[in-house]
Design a protein around this motif. Structure first.
Motif, PDB file in Angstrom:
ATOM      1  N   PHE A   1      -6.935   7.939   9.991  1.00 34.42           N
ATOM      2  CA  PHE A   1      -6.520   6.707  10.656  1.00 34.42           C
ATOM      3  C   PHE A   1      -6.337   7.075  12.127  1.00 34.42           C
ATOM      4  O   PHE A   1      -5.782   8.144  12.429  1.00 34.42           O
ATOM      5  CB  PHE A   1      -5.192   6.172  10.095  1.00 34.42           C
ATOM      6  CG  PHE A   1      -5.267   5.822   8.631  1.00 34.42           C
ATOM      7  CD1 PHE A   1      -5.928   4.675   8.201  1.00 34.42           C
ATOM      8  CD2 PHE A   1      -4.687   6.653   7.680  1.00 34.42           C
ATOM      9  CE1 PHE A   1      -6.011   4.365   6.851  1.00 34.42           C
ATOM     10  CE2 PHE A   1      -4.762   6.350   6.332  1.00 34.42           C
ATOM     11  CZ  PHE A   1      -5.428   5.204   5.910  1.00 34.42           C
TER      12      PHE A   1
ATOM     13  N   ALA B   1       4.344   7.331   9.508  1.00 33.88           N
ATOM     14  CA  ALA B   1       4.075   5.910   9.282  1.00 33.88           C
ATOM     15  C   ALA B   1       3.281   5.766   7.999  1.00 33.88           C
ATOM     16  O   ALA B   1       2.623   6.705   7.546  1.00 33.88           O
ATOM     17  CB  ALA B   1       3.281   5.332  10.445  1.00 33.88           C
ATOM     18  N   PHE B   2       3.416   4.610   7.399  1.00 36.10           N
ATOM     19  CA  PHE B   2       2.600   4.330   6.219  1.00 36.10           C
ATOM     20  C   PHE B   2       2.340   2.833   6.127  1.00 36.10           C
ATOM     21  O   PHE B   2       3.072   2.018   6.710  1.00 36.10           O
ATOM     22  CB  PHE B   2       3.285   4.834   4.934  1.00 36.10           C
ATOM     23  CG  PHE B   2       4.665   4.265   4.708  1.00 36.10           C
ATOM     24  CD1 PHE B   2       4.843   3.100   3.997  1.00 36.10           C
ATOM     25  CD2 PHE B   2       5.789   4.920   5.221  1.00 36.10           C
ATOM     26  CE1 PHE B   2       6.125   2.590   3.789  1.00 36.10           C
ATOM     27  CE2 PHE B   2       7.062   4.412   5.013  1.00 36.10           C
ATOM     28  CZ  PHE B   2       7.236   3.247   4.293  1.00 36.10           C
ATOM     29  N   GLY B   3       1.274   2.483   5.422  1.00 37.99           N
ATOM     30  CA  GLY B   3       0.954   1.073   5.215  1.00 37.99           C
ATOM     31  C   GLY B   3       0.547   0.877   3.772  1.00 37.99           C
ATOM     32  O   GLY B   3      -0.320   1.579   3.263  1.00 37.99           O
TER      33      GLY B   3
ATOM     34  N   GLY C   1      -1.967   4.314   2.625  1.00 36.68           N
ATOM     35  CA  GLY C   1      -2.392   5.207   3.690  1.00 36.68           C
ATOM     36  C   GLY C   1      -1.178   5.601   4.522  1.00 36.68           C
ATOM     37  O   GLY C   1      -0.231   4.814   4.652  1.00 36.68           O
ATOM     38  N   CYS C   2      -1.215   6.795   5.088  1.00 38.88           N
ATOM     39  CA  CYS C   2      -0.048   7.241   5.853  1.00 38.88           C
ATOM     40  C   CYS C   2      -0.407   8.400   6.762  1.00 38.88           C
ATOM     41  O   CYS C   2      -1.553   8.867   6.768  1.00 38.88           O
ATOM     42  CB  CYS C   2       1.061   7.666   4.906  1.00 38.88           C
ATOM     43  SG  CYS C   2       0.635   9.149   3.948  1.00 38.88           S
TER      44      CYS C   2
ATOM     45  N   ARG D   1      -8.384 -10.315   7.079  1.00 38.96           N
ATOM     46  CA  ARG D   1      -9.624  -9.603   7.415  1.00 38.96           C
ATOM     47  C   ARG D   1     -10.833 -10.438   7.027  1.00 38.96           C
ATOM     48  O   ARG D   1     -10.747 -11.239   6.093  1.00 38.96           O
ATOM     49  CB  ARG D   1      -9.694  -8.263   6.677  1.00 38.96           C
ATOM     50  CG  ARG D   1      -8.880  -7.223   7.389  1.00 38.96           C
ATOM     51  CD  ARG D   1      -9.044  -5.853   6.839  1.00 38.96           C
ATOM     52  NE  ARG D   1      -7.820  -5.118   7.139  1.00 38.96           N
ATOM     53  CZ  ARG D   1      -7.523  -3.928   6.677  1.00 38.96           C
ATOM     54  NH1 ARG D   1      -8.376  -3.307   5.883  1.00 38.96           N
ATOM     55  NH2 ARG D   1      -6.404  -3.341   6.998  1.00 38.96           N
TER      56      ARG D   1
ATOM     57  N   GLN E   1       4.364  -1.518  14.745  1.00 41.54           N
ATOM     58  CA  GLN E   1       4.784  -0.194  15.237  1.00 41.54           C
ATOM     59  C   GLN E   1       4.914  -0.242  16.759  1.00 41.54           C
ATOM     60  O   GLN E   1       5.913   0.201  17.332  1.00 41.54           O
ATOM     61  CB  GLN E   1       3.737   0.874  14.887  1.00 41.54           C
ATOM     62  CG  GLN E   1       3.568   1.139  13.408  1.00 41.54           C
ATOM     63  CD  GLN E   1       2.710   2.404  13.178  1.00 41.54           C
ATOM     64  OE1 GLN E   1       2.526   3.223  14.064  1.00 41.54           O
ATOM     65  NE2 GLN E   1       2.205   2.540  11.969  1.00 41.54           N
TER      66      GLN E   1
ATOM     67  N   GLN F   1       0.862  -6.752   3.575  1.00 44.33           N
ATOM     68  CA  GLN F   1       1.145  -5.310   3.654  1.00 44.33           C
ATOM     69  C   GLN F   1       2.615  -5.092   3.964  1.00 44.33           C
ATOM     70  O   GLN F   1       3.320  -6.004   4.396  1.00 44.33           O
ATOM     71  CB  GLN F   1       0.353  -4.675   4.814  1.00 44.33           C
ATOM     72  CG  GLN F   1      -1.147  -4.607   4.612  1.00 44.33           C
ATOM     73  CD  GLN F   1      -1.818  -3.805   5.728  1.00 44.33           C
ATOM     74  OE1 GLN F   1      -1.325  -3.738   6.853  1.00 44.33           O
ATOM     75  NE2 GLN F   1      -2.956  -3.204   5.411  1.00 44.33           N
TER      76      GLN F   1
ATOM     77  N   THR G   1      -2.672   7.975  13.282  1.00 46.98           N
ATOM     78  CA  THR G   1      -1.892   9.072  12.714  1.00 46.98           C
ATOM     79  C   THR G   1      -2.698  10.367  12.784  1.00 46.98           C
ATOM     80  O   THR G   1      -3.927  10.360  12.738  1.00 46.98           O
ATOM     81  CB  THR G   1      -1.532   8.793  11.229  1.00 46.98           C
ATOM     82  OG1 THR G   1      -2.669   8.259  10.572  1.00 46.98           O
ATOM     83  CG2 THR G   1      -0.355   7.849  11.098  1.00 46.98           C
TER      84      THR G   1
ATOM     85  N   GLU H   1       4.460  -2.267   6.364  1.00 52.90           N
ATOM     86  CA  GLU H   1       4.310  -1.134   7.270  1.00 52.90           C
ATOM     87  C   GLU H   1       5.621  -0.357   7.267  1.00 52.90           C
ATOM     88  O   GLU H   1       6.696  -0.958   7.174  1.00 52.90           O
ATOM     89  CB  GLU H   1       4.052  -1.697   8.685  1.00 52.90           C
ATOM     90  CG  GLU H   1       3.609  -0.672   9.692  1.00 52.90           C
ATOM     91  CD  GLU H   1       2.139  -0.318   9.493  1.00 52.90           C
ATOM     92  OE1 GLU H   1       1.434  -1.042   8.775  1.00 52.90           O
ATOM     93  OE2 GLU H   1       1.699   0.702  10.060  1.00 52.90           O
TER      94      GLU H   1
ATOM     95  N   HIS I   1      -3.809  -5.834  10.149  1.00 50.15           N
ATOM     96  CA  HIS I   1      -2.851  -4.958   9.458  1.00 50.15           C
ATOM     97  C   HIS I   1      -1.468  -5.170  10.085  1.00 50.15           C
ATOM     98  O   HIS I   1      -1.349  -5.841  11.122  1.00 50.15           O
ATOM     99  CB  HIS I   1      -3.270  -3.481   9.508  1.00 50.15           C
ATOM    100  CG  HIS I   1      -3.596  -2.947  10.881  1.00 50.15           C
ATOM    101  ND1 HIS I   1      -3.944  -1.640  11.111  1.00 50.15           N
ATOM    102  CD2 HIS I   1      -3.601  -3.531  12.119  1.00 50.15           C
ATOM    103  CE1 HIS I   1      -4.165  -1.446  12.401  1.00 50.15           C
ATOM    104  NE2 HIS I   1      -3.966  -2.575  13.026  1.00 50.15           N
TER     105      HIS I   1
ATOM    106  N   SER J   1       0.262  -2.782  11.270  1.00 52.12           N
ATOM    107  CA  SER J   1       0.531  -1.658  12.177  1.00 52.12           C
ATOM    108  C   SER J   1       0.910  -2.056  13.609  1.00 52.12           C
ATOM    109  O   SER J   1       1.665  -1.321  14.251  1.00 52.12           O
ATOM    110  CB  SER J   1      -0.657  -0.697  12.179  1.00 52.12           C
ATOM    111  OG  SER J   1      -0.887  -0.225  10.866  1.00 52.12           O
TER     112      SER J   1
HETATM  113  N1  DAH Z   1      -3.035   0.013   8.870  1.00 51.72           N
HETATM  114  C1  DAH Z   1      -3.749   0.674   7.805  1.00 51.72           C
HETATM  115  C2  DAH Z   1      -4.664  -0.302   7.115  1.00 51.72           C
HETATM  116  O1  DAH Z   1      -4.440  -1.473   7.191  1.00 51.72           O
HETATM  117  C3  DAH Z   1      -2.783   1.245   6.812  1.00 51.72           C
HETATM  118  C4  DAH Z   1      -1.988   2.375   7.367  1.00 51.72           C
HETATM  119  C5  DAH Z   1      -2.469   3.661   7.242  1.00 51.72           C
HETATM  120  C6  DAH Z   1      -0.826   2.143   8.040  1.00 51.72           C
HETATM  121  C7  DAH Z   1      -1.768   4.705   7.763  1.00 51.72           C
HETATM  122  C8  DAH Z   1      -0.094   3.204   8.570  1.00 51.72           C
HETATM  123  C9  DAH Z   1      -0.607   4.488   8.446  1.00 51.72           C
HETATM  124  O2  DAH Z   1       1.042   3.044   9.223  1.00 51.72           O
HETATM  125  O3  DAH Z   1       0.096   5.525   8.955  1.00 51.72           O
HETATM  126  O4  DAH Z   1      -5.594   0.112   6.506  1.00 51.72           O
END
Ligand code: DAH
Length: 346
Positions: free
Chosen positions: A252, A309-311, A286-287, A198, A175, A212, A255, A214, A170, A172
């Motif tokens: 997650f 954060a979100f992805g 997701g976040c 993956r 971050q 993705q 978070t 981020e 991911h 992430s």
């Molecule tokens: N990294 C997660 C994934 O690949 C997605 C994600 C979810 C990123 C929540 C975030 C977060 O920054 O806050 O499934």
């Protein structure tokens, strides 16, 4: 003597005039003006002449020399011009043949969507950052609150290069990288688009490689409503002005609280159709609020700072936007598929 010179002149001029190529012209030059020529012989014999005759011969020989060398230069020029013309004549290109059709490339649909998302977040003051695709286990998992034994790792099984290095599952870990690099521990807003990997079996909705974006915001007094407002702007920009979003509780490790975000179906206006599987909602990302452990792992005081954060999966957004049913279409480079997008630039 003077007549002799006159005769040399007229003979030479005629020969020069009749000459057709450079080699012959050089031969003519040495025949009439060279060391063994009659002209040079006359010059050599000048000393023996009487005063008056010497003068006349002198004048005449100058005249003859000038006339011959001018004629030689002139002829050489025209021989060269003639041969160039001949060459041009022979080398003529037939421009009446139809040319091969050149196909204009188009931006890849994933690029279009990525740039659209980047533009949106740049307009809200975010930085766009980059991160490595080969990542350490520490940044990809540990520092994100996912220790080795954590069951959530299974959902992100990746390609390990060594025990400690892997293709990032991911975006992430960016971050962690950005928070560590932020030496003054100052507030910031960023997004990071990039490729992710993956160990999924490839099918119409899964690919071992995907991409993705981020998002991460850290600052003082950041709350869930900031996250909600931001994602609402995002959803409306990508899927239409009248879209609504809803937050569903999720999990997650990085978070707390965590959410899955759905957007109201743009296809049926939430009435229920095959795209939203009859629910009226489509899951898009997701976040959550950045987990205090993650902030602390990176040197940010969690009592002073909060973050969200979100992805989001770029293929997911593109597929929804363009109605693409098979994720493999993004990677097989079929011109018939790719040329459906970005028409305005074709
Ligand atoms: N990294 C997660 C994934 O690949 C997605 C994600 C979810 C990123 C929540 C975030 C977060 O920054 O806050 O499934």
């Amino acid at each position: 003597m003077v007549e002799k010179l006159e005769k040399i002149k007229s003979e030479a001029l005629k020969a020069i005039n009749d000459c057709l190529n450079e080699v012959d012209l050089n031969n003519i030059k040495s025949k009439y003006m060279g060391k063994k020529s009659e002209f040079t012989e006359i010059m050599a014999g000048m000393a023996k002449l009487l005063q008056e005759e010497k003068k006349n011969v002198g004048i005449k020989s100058n005249e003859v020399r000038t006339a011959i060398s001018e004629a030689l230069d002139e002829r050489l020029k025209s021989i060269k011009a003639e041969s160039l013309n001949k060459k041009l004549e022979q080398d003529k290109i037939d421009i009446s043949l139809p040319s091969k059709k050149v196909r204009m490339g188009t931006r890849h649909p994933l690029t279009i969507v990525r740039e659209e998302i980047e533009d949106l977040f740049i307009s809200m003051g975010y930085d766009v950052v980059d991160g490595p695709e080969i990542e350490t286990d520490n940044y990809a998992f540990e520092m994100l609150n996912l220790p080795k034994s954590h069951p959530a790792r299974d959902a992100q099984d990746s390609f390990y290069i060594t025990e400690e290095m892997l293709l990032r599952p991911h975006t992430s870990p960016v971050q962690i990288r950005s928070m560590l690099a932020n030496e003054e521990k100052k507030p910031f807003k960023l997004i990071c688009p990039g490729k992710t990997y993956r160990r999924d079996d490839d099918d119409a909705t899964h690919s071992h490689q995907f991409s993705q974006i981020e998002g991460l915001v850290v600052g003082e007094n950041i709350s869930l409503s900031d996250l909600k407002g931001t994602l609402e702007v995002f959803a409306r920009k990508m899927f239409g002005r009248s879209r609504e979003i809803r937050f569903r509780s999720s999990f997650f490790p990085f978070t707390e609280p965590s959410y899955e975000v759905d957007v109201s179906c743009f296809n049926c206006d939430s009435k229920g159709c095959n795209i939203c599987k009859g629910t009226g909602w489509i899951e898009i990302l997701g976040c959550g609020m950045v987990h205090p452990n993650v902030l602390e792992n990176c040197g940010f005081d969690h009592t002073k700072y909060q973050g969200f954060a979100f992805g989001v999966g770029i293929e997911r957004v593109a597929s929804l936007k363009y109605g693409v049913n098979n994720i493999r279409d993004y990677f097989t480079n079929d011109y018939r598929f790719l040329s459906n997008f970005d028409r305005k630039e074709m």
